[in-house]
Design a protein around this motif. Structure first.
Motif, PDB file in Angstrom:
ATOM      1  N   ILE A  39       0.835  -1.199   0.000  1.00  0.00           N
ATOM      2  CA  ILE A  39       0.000   0.000   0.000  1.00  0.00           C
ATOM      3  C   ILE A  39       0.870   1.249   0.000  1.00  0.00           C
ATOM      4  CG2 ILE A  39      -1.556   1.387   1.445  1.00  0.00           C
ATOM      5  CD1 ILE A  39      -3.024  -1.237   2.141  1.00  0.00           C
ATOM      6  N   ALA A  40       1.920   1.266   0.812  1.00  0.00           N
ATOM      7  CA  ALA A  40       2.827   2.422   0.866  1.00  0.00           C
ATOM      8  C   ALA A  40       3.452   2.684  -0.505  1.00  0.00           C
ATOM      9  CB  ALA A  40       3.903   2.206   1.920  1.00  0.00           C
ATOM     10  N   CYS A  41       3.832   1.620  -1.205  1.00  0.00           N
ATOM     11  CA  CYS A  41       4.413   1.760  -2.547  1.00  0.00           C
ATOM     12  C   CYS A  41       3.404   2.364  -3.515  1.00  0.00           C
ATOM     13  CB  CYS A  41       4.869   0.408  -3.084  1.00  0.00           C
ATOM     14  SG  CYS A  41       6.261  -0.313  -2.223  1.00  0.00           S
ATOM     15  N   TRP A  42       2.202   1.830  -3.508  1.00  0.00           N
ATOM     16  CA  TRP A  42       1.185   2.282  -4.453  1.00  0.00           C
ATOM     17  C   TRP A  42       0.695   3.690  -4.133  1.00  0.00           C
ATOM     18  CZ3 TRP A  42      -1.041  -3.161  -3.643  1.00  0.00           C
ATOM     19  CH2 TRP A  42      -0.372  -4.071  -4.476  1.00  0.00           C
ATOM     20  N   GLU A  43       0.646   4.025  -2.840  1.00  0.00           N
ATOM     21  CA  GLU A  43       0.271   5.398  -2.484  1.00  0.00           C
ATOM     22  C   GLU A  43       1.335   6.383  -2.973  1.00  0.00           C
ATOM     23  OE1 GLU A  43      -2.502   4.779   1.484  1.00  0.00           O
ATOM     24  OE2 GLU A  43      -0.346   5.111   1.757  1.00  0.00           O
ATOM     25  N   GLN A  44       2.592   6.010  -2.840  1.00  0.00           N
ATOM     26  CA  GLN A  44       3.667   6.870  -3.314  1.00  0.00           C
ATOM     27  C   GLN A  44       3.664   6.945  -4.837  1.00  0.00           C
ATOM     28  OE1 GLN A  44       5.570   8.639  -1.046  1.00  0.00           O
ATOM     29  NE2 GLN A  44       6.015   9.769  -2.897  1.00  0.00           N
ATOM     30  N   SER A  45       3.315   5.858  -5.491  1.00  0.00           N
ATOM     31  CA  SER A  45       3.191   5.851  -6.946  1.00  0.00           C
ATOM     32  C   SER A  45       2.129   6.846  -7.391  1.00  0.00           C
ATOM     33  CB  SER A  45       2.831   4.444  -7.439  1.00  0.00           C
ATOM     34  OG  SER A  45       2.535   4.450  -8.804  1.00  0.00           O
ATOM     35  N   MET A  46       0.997   6.846  -6.696  1.00  0.00           N
ATOM     36  CA  MET A  46      -0.075   7.798  -7.012  1.00  0.00           C
ATOM     37  C   MET A  46       0.404   9.230  -6.789  1.00  0.00           C
ATOM     38  SD  MET A  46      -3.009   6.378  -7.992  1.00  0.00           S
ATOM     39  CE  MET A  46      -4.175   7.656  -7.577  1.00  0.00           C
ATOM     40  N   ALA A  47       1.204   9.437  -5.740  1.00  0.00           N
ATOM     41  CA  ALA A  47       1.720  10.777  -5.465  1.00  0.00           C
ATOM     42  C   ALA A  47       2.684  11.225  -6.563  1.00  0.00           C
ATOM     43  CB  ALA A  47       2.413  10.803  -4.108  1.00  0.00           C
ATOM     44  N   CYS A  48       3.455  10.285  -7.108  1.00  0.00           N
ATOM     45  CA  CYS A  48       4.416  10.623  -8.167  1.00  0.00           C
ATOM     46  C   CYS A  48       3.718  10.943  -9.484  1.00  0.00           C
ATOM     47  CB  CYS A  48       5.374   9.457  -8.421  1.00  0.00           C
ATOM     48  SG  CYS A  48       6.635   9.261  -7.188  1.00  0.00           S
ATOM     49  N   TYR A  49       2.789  10.089  -9.852  1.00  0.00           N
ATOM     50  CA  TYR A  49       2.208  10.173 -11.194  1.00  0.00           C
ATOM     51  C   TYR A  49       0.799  10.743 -11.185  1.00  0.00           C
ATOM     52  CZ  TYR A  49       1.497   8.728 -16.054  1.00  0.00           C
ATOM     53  OH  TYR A  49       1.264   8.710 -17.398  1.00  0.00           O
TER      54      TYR A  49
END
Length: 101
Positions: A39-49
Motif C-alpha cells: 500500500i505504501a508503494c502504491w500510495e507513493q506511486s499515485m503521489a508521483c504520477y
C-alpha cells in the motif's frame, strides 16, 4: 516509508518511470503478503504520477481487503480510515473522468 521506496524516489526519475518502479515494488510486496508495505508503494506511486491506472486499481483492492479485516475484527477506526481512503480513490476517478487527467 521503506528504504527501497526512498531509493526509488532518490533517483529523481520521470513521474511515469517513478510510478512504474514503485508499482513493481508494490507488486513484489503484495506477493509476499506484506499488504501494508505494498500500500505504501502504491500510495507513493499515485503521489508521483497521479493518473488513474495500476496503482489506483491495486490500492482499491488492498483498501477493500483491509476494510474487510477491520470490520471482522471490530476495529471501527480502521474501518473508517479505509472507507475514507476508498472514497478518496473514487473521487480521483471521478475527477479524472470529468477533467480528463
Amino acid at each position: 516509508m521503506t528504504t527501497e521506496i526512498d531509493a526509488i524516489l532518490a533517483q529523481n526519475l520521470a513521474p511515469a518511470e517513478c510510478a512504474k518502479a514503485l508499482n513493481e515494488l508494490g507488486k513484489s510486496y503484495a506477493e509476499q503478503q506484506d499488504t501494508d508495505t505494498a500500500i505504501a508503494c502504491w500510495e507513493q506511486s499515485m503521489a508521483c504520477y497521479g493518473k488513474p491506472g495500476f496503482a489506483q486499481a491495486q490500492l482499491m483492492k488492498a483498501y477493500n481487503a483491509k476494510r474487510r479485516e477491520c470490520s471482522q475484527a471490530g476495529d471501527g477506526k480502521g474501518l473508517e480510515l479505509y472507507s475514507d481512503k476508498i472514497d478518496g480513490l473514487m473521487q480521483k476517478s471521478k475527477d479524472a473522468i470529468r477533467y480528463g487527467f
